[in-house]
Scaffold this active site. Structure first.
Site, mmCIF file in Angstrom:
data_model
loop_
_atom_site.group_PDB
_atom_site.id
_atom_site.type_symbol
_atom_site.label_atom_id
_atom_site.label_comp_id
_atom_site.label_asym_id
_atom_site.label_seq_id
_atom_site.Cartn_x
_atom_site.Cartn_y
_atom_site.Cartn_z
ATOM 1 N N ASP A 152 -7.662 -1.262 2.182
ATOM 2 C CA ASP A 152 -8.166 -2.641 2.257
ATOM 3 C C ASP A 152 -9.296 -2.817 3.266
ATOM 4 O O ASP A 152 -10.149 -3.676 3.077
ATOM 5 C CB ASP A 152 -7.038 -3.667 2.465
ATOM 6 C CG ASP A 152 -6.125 -3.339 3.635
ATOM 7 O OD1 ASP A 152 -6.378 -2.358 4.352
ATOM 8 O OD2 ASP A 152 -5.154 -4.088 3.826
ATOM 9 N N ASP A 157 -1.378 -0.943 14.539
ATOM 10 C CA ASP A 157 -0.263 -0.678 13.617
ATOM 11 C C ASP A 157 0.467 0.652 13.807
ATOM 12 O O ASP A 157 1.623 0.757 13.432
ATOM 13 C CB ASP A 157 -0.721 -0.725 12.155
ATOM 14 C CG ASP A 157 -1.191 -2.102 11.752
ATOM 15 O OD1 ASP A 157 -0.857 -3.068 12.459
ATOM 16 O OD2 ASP A 157 -1.885 -2.207 10.735
#
Ligand SMILES: *[C@@H]1O[C@H](CO)[C@@H](O)[C@H](O)[C@H]1NC(C)=O
Ligand SMILES: *[C@@H]1O[C@H](CO)[C@@H](O)[C@H](O)[C@H]1NC(C)=O
Ligand SMILES: *[C@@H]1O[C@H](CO)[C@@H](O)[C@H](O)[C@H]1NC(C)=O
Ligand SMILES: *[C@@H]1O[C@H](CO)[C@@H](O)[C@H](O)[C@H]1NC(C)=O
Ligand SMILES: *[C@@H]1O[C@H](CO)[C@@H](O)[C@H](O)[C@H]1NC(C)=O
Length: 829
Positions: A52, A461
């Site tokens: 993405d 993350d």
């Protein structure tokens, strides 16, 4: 006007001092969400994946991936690393299309484009759209919303977001025009009240699926299905006259949003997955349906019901060689694990990939391994054992030439295997992470320690990684940063006189968000001097490693010595830039707006330092790794330097302006190279200087790094001429070379490249291997806030604000705090 052939000749003839040649620092595991995977239906072995925010990749025969969009995301075109859809031309295995763009709201200033490659991604041409594309937006895992007519390579459809409807090309992707007969442009907005525009945008169209078994009309496939995010009227539309007229498909299920719609031509059937949310994080209910094209009947084939149905459905893999064999995935089954179902009778019956025997015992009908990225086991599967099979499963494909080969994208990586039919024979499959070559980390901070660890990488993350030496840069780490494992590490620094001492910060409230290491970042411990409400920002370690200065995101600038409790530094504004002198334990530096600050008492107090005449915005501060008192400051007006602990500054160079991160690294002989991201003679890019900023050389060449305002930078402390660039979504790149000084002769290649923007046709040709466009010296728009999804948004109570794979808003509304519930989910409470 030059043709690209003339340009290539010019480049070949010019005495080019090549820009550095860039490689990825390897994690081997992806690191972020893979919303789409597309196999070529007619040619074995051709497949692509889209990340993405981290570009597009092509599959190799050894299961590894090759990045194919590394030449098209320069500073002003950073959004090209976001893709909302991929499509292949069924009649030509060399052709691939991608819908490029990252956000439809103000975070992304540019309209999107449909990019086309006729050489499997080596080079691209662009057809610019008149509206934006949202490759990192809600619903990015639906689709694909881009498709090429299997009967006619000239016909390409794109289903747009934001109410822009259906678009069609009849000239092989050169131009697109609006299909005005397609009236339903979407009604659903995920959160109409979101003032940032991120969740309030109209979701729009979800997929375009051709029926290759239908007749052709004037050489075009007659039957086409299009999905729309509309759960109030109808969501699946059909044309039976090659796209002239459209109507809602009769008898369709209402209620949910279709995510995937795939044709099985031998069965003459469509399979569709549905979820009550648009994805990729949500889904508490859903369905799977089969539509028989011969009888025009719908059959509900949802694998589970009742209390077992607590998720929506996303990924859908349909076997092209064995009619009736398929796999569907729960989009998100957060606990206790992702769920995947297999059918070998067209969905009449299903078997799960795990099931409870007697709670809490379960049968797991799979084996799991991650040889390509061992840190995924260490840092994820072993930690909580939650969702080892993944989450956000939207992309799920069975290789059309091999019923055993399957791949699926998760919020973290790509998984899959080579024995899918063992599910039918033995009800057990072997699953591995298969993202080798995909690097899509959002890098927050880099350091290379002279005489110590070669590279420390703080990432979003996935915590972060230590590479002990240069020889380890090509090897996937055994572990990410653990104990403490911060979901996102925001900053890392070392002590210049005690180079094994490292400090790093994390960004979640609720636990201490500082980790310290005394072995170069191999193992860590929590700094219990930190409060549980301080998080984020940047850290600076004093030269001897006794004192941590922390410019937090939550509580201003704070200081702690000998791991005692932190106390506030009231003299410094919140979010001030900070740095430590690397050789004198007494000195710290700080900056805010145009003011420079110095502490000569180990950070206890700060006073205003020398002025930076002519600069109005300080962007970054570094201290020389081996010389006390030598400080470099990057600003809008150039780079300033001090040799007296920041008492006074001289303008080192104004050849670069709007300078963002800068770094020093060992150069040839006893010199230190100075590296800088800024606006220089060749545009907005990475420059290097071997003569302390007198002359600058373009080190970037045709390599993309995305927005220069979000790039992180480190010069090697150990390897001459080695430099590291951290990107916002494409991991870390590194290169090694010699800078010879003198910028003019060495940079003709990129000067020439800017001329290719004058190709005033609909198509702009970009050859990634030789040249690039879009970063001309006249482009001065910087996108530091735009490049980050999180900077301008807030979410309310109980909303998700973080977690592995989460790329949405991370700021809680006033009065609420983002608290990590587990590595994958943080919530505003
Ligand atoms: C495309 O057509 C649709 C349907 O007629 C319309 O609603 C939409 O505004 C059009 N979009 C653009 C950008 O022209
Ligand atoms: C449409 O979906 C949203 C999100 O699940 C839901 O809140 C809304 O109630 C649904 N509308 C209808 C008419 O089902
Ligand atoms: C499936 O295979 C894996 C590894 O080979 C094994 O650990 C697991 O127990 C097997 N599952 C069952 C239900 O036998
Ligand atoms: C079909 O699936 C069922 C259930 O998993 C299994 O028992 C059966 O052997 C499979 N049959 C074939 C032909 O694959
Ligand atoms: C397409 O858009 C890009 C960036 O948005 C721009 O650089 C390029 O010049 C445009 N091409 C054309 C032909 O307008």
């Amino acid at each position: 006007m030059w043709t690209s052939k003339a340009l290539a000749l010019l480049l070949a003839a010019a005495p080019i001092e090549a820009a550095f040649s860039w490689s990825s620092v390897k994690t081997g595991g992806g690191g972020g969400f893979i919303p789409g995977i597309v196999f070529h239906p007619k040619t074995k072995g051709v497949a692509y994946a889209r990340a993405d925010i981290g570009g597009i990749y092509r599959l190799n025969s050894d299961d590894s991936w090759t990045p194919i969009s590394d030449g098209i995301a320069q500073d002003s075109t950073w959004h090209n690393w976001g893709s909302d859809a991929l499509a292949v031309d069924p009649q030509n295995a060399d052709v691939v299309y991608a819908a490029l763009g990252m956000y439809t709201n103000s975070w992304d200033p540019n309209n999107g484009a449909i990019a086309k490659s006729t050489d499997q991604g080596s080079t691209w041409t662009f057809s610019n759209l008149t509206f934006k594309v949202g490759g990192n937006m809600p619903g990015r895992g639906t689709g694909e919303r881009l498709a090429v007519d299997p009967a006619n390579s000239n016909i390409v459809y794109y289903g747009a977001r934001s109410g822009h409807g259906l678009w069609k090309s009849t000239d092989g992707g050169v131009t697109f025009s609006n299909v005005t007969s397609f009236k339903n442009t979407g009604t659903y907005r995920e959160d109409p009240s979101d003032s940032t525009g991120y969740e309030s945008d109209i979701m729009g169209l979800l997929f375009v699926t051709f029926d290759s078994t239908s007749s052709t009309i004037s050489g075009a496939t007659s039957r086409i299905f299009v999905g729309v995010a509309d759960n109030t009227t109808a969501s699946v539309y059909v044309s039976t006259d090659a796209g002239s007229t459209w109507s809602a498909l009769a008898g369709q299920p209402g209620t949910f949003f279709p995510h995937k719609c795939k044709l099985q031509p031998t069965e003459k059937a469509l399979y569709l997955t549905y979820s009550d949310g648009i994805g990729p994080y949500d889904g508490t209910n859903g369905a799977v349906w089969r539509y028989d094209l011969t009888t025009s009947t719908w059959t509900n084939i949802t694998p589970v019901s009742g209390s077992n149905l607590y998720f929506g459905f996303g990924g859908l893999g349909v076997d092209m060689l064995k009619p009736g064999y398929l796999v569907v995935a729960a989009l998100n089954s957060w606990w206790p694990n992702a769920q995947i179902f297999r059918s070998n009778d067209s969905g009449t019956t299903w078997s799960p990939i795990w099931e409870w025997t007697s709670y809490p015992s379960m049968n797991q009908y799979y084996g799991l391994s991650t040889p390509n990225a061992p840190w995924i086991n260490t840092g994820f599967w072993e930690v909580t054992n939650d969702e080892p099979l993944g989450w956000m499963i939207e992309a799920l494909e069975i290789d059309p030439f091999n019923s055993d080969h399957w791949l699926y994208g998760t919020g973290l990586t790509i998984m899959g295997g080579h024995d899918l039919t063992s599910w039918d024979s033995a009800h057990n499959v072997s699953i591995s992470t298969l993202a080798n070559g995909i690097e899509e980390m959002a890098v927050e901070s880099l350091a290379s320690v002279p005489g110590g660890s070669e590279l420390l990488v703080a990432v979003g993350d996935d915590s972060g990684f230590t590479y002990a030496s240069s020889s380890s840069l090509g090897t996937a780490p055994a572990s990410n940063w653990m104990a403490p494992e911060f979901t996102t590490s925001t900053s890392v620094d070392y002590a210049g006189l005690a180079v094994a001492d490292i400090v790093r910060s994390g960004n979640s409230a609720g636990t201490q968000q500082l980790g310290v290491s005394s072995n170069g970042g191999s193992t860590w411990s929590i700094d219990y001097g930190a409060s549980t409400t301080a998080y984020g920002g940047t850290v600076a370690y004093s030269a001897s490693g006794d004192t941590v200065l922390w410019s937090t995101a939550s509580q201003g600038v704070m200081r702690s010595q000998y791991t005692n409790s932190f106390t506030s530094i009231s003299a410094l504004p919140a979010t001030a830039l900070i740095a430590s002198d690397k050789q004198n334990d007494n000195y710290f530096y700080a900056a805010y707006a145009s003011t420079f600050y110095v502490s000569s008492n180990n950070g206890q107090t700060f006073a205003t330092g020398g002025s930076l005449s002519g600069a109005s915005q300080i962007n970054y501060v570094i201290a020389h790794p081996t010389t006390a008192g030598k400080v470099y400051v990057s600003t809008n007006a150039g780079i300033y330097a001090s040799t007296n602990f920041g008492s006074s500054f001289t303008l080192l160079t104004s050849a670069l302006t709007n300078v963002y991160e800068i770094a020093l690294g060992v150069g040839s002989g006893s010199t230190w190279y100075l590296y800088a991201f800024g606006t220089g003679p060749d545009g907005n890019r990475l420059y290097g200087s071997a003569d302390n900023g007198n002359t600058w050389t373009d080190l970037q060449g045709s390599q993309s790094f995305g927005s220069i305002a979000s790039c992180k930078l480190a010069g090697s402390g150990n390897v001459a001429g080695q430099v590291y660039v951290g990107t916002n979504g494409r991991g870390v790149f590194y290169a090694k070379g010699t800078i010879t000084g003198g910028s003019t002769s060495g940079t003709s290649s990129t000067s020439a490249s800017s001329t290719s923007t004058s190709h005033a046709t609909t198509l702009t040709t970009i050859t990634t291997s030789t040249t690039t466009t879009g970063s001309t010296a006249t482009t001065t728009t910087h996108t530091s806030t735009a490049a980050t999804t999180t900077s301008t948004c807030t979410v309310g109570q109980y909303y998700q604000c973080g977690g592995s794979g989460y790329t949405g808003c991370t700021n809680c509304a006033s009065g609420y705090t983002c608290v990590a519930q587990n590595p994958y989910y943080s919530q505003c409470i």
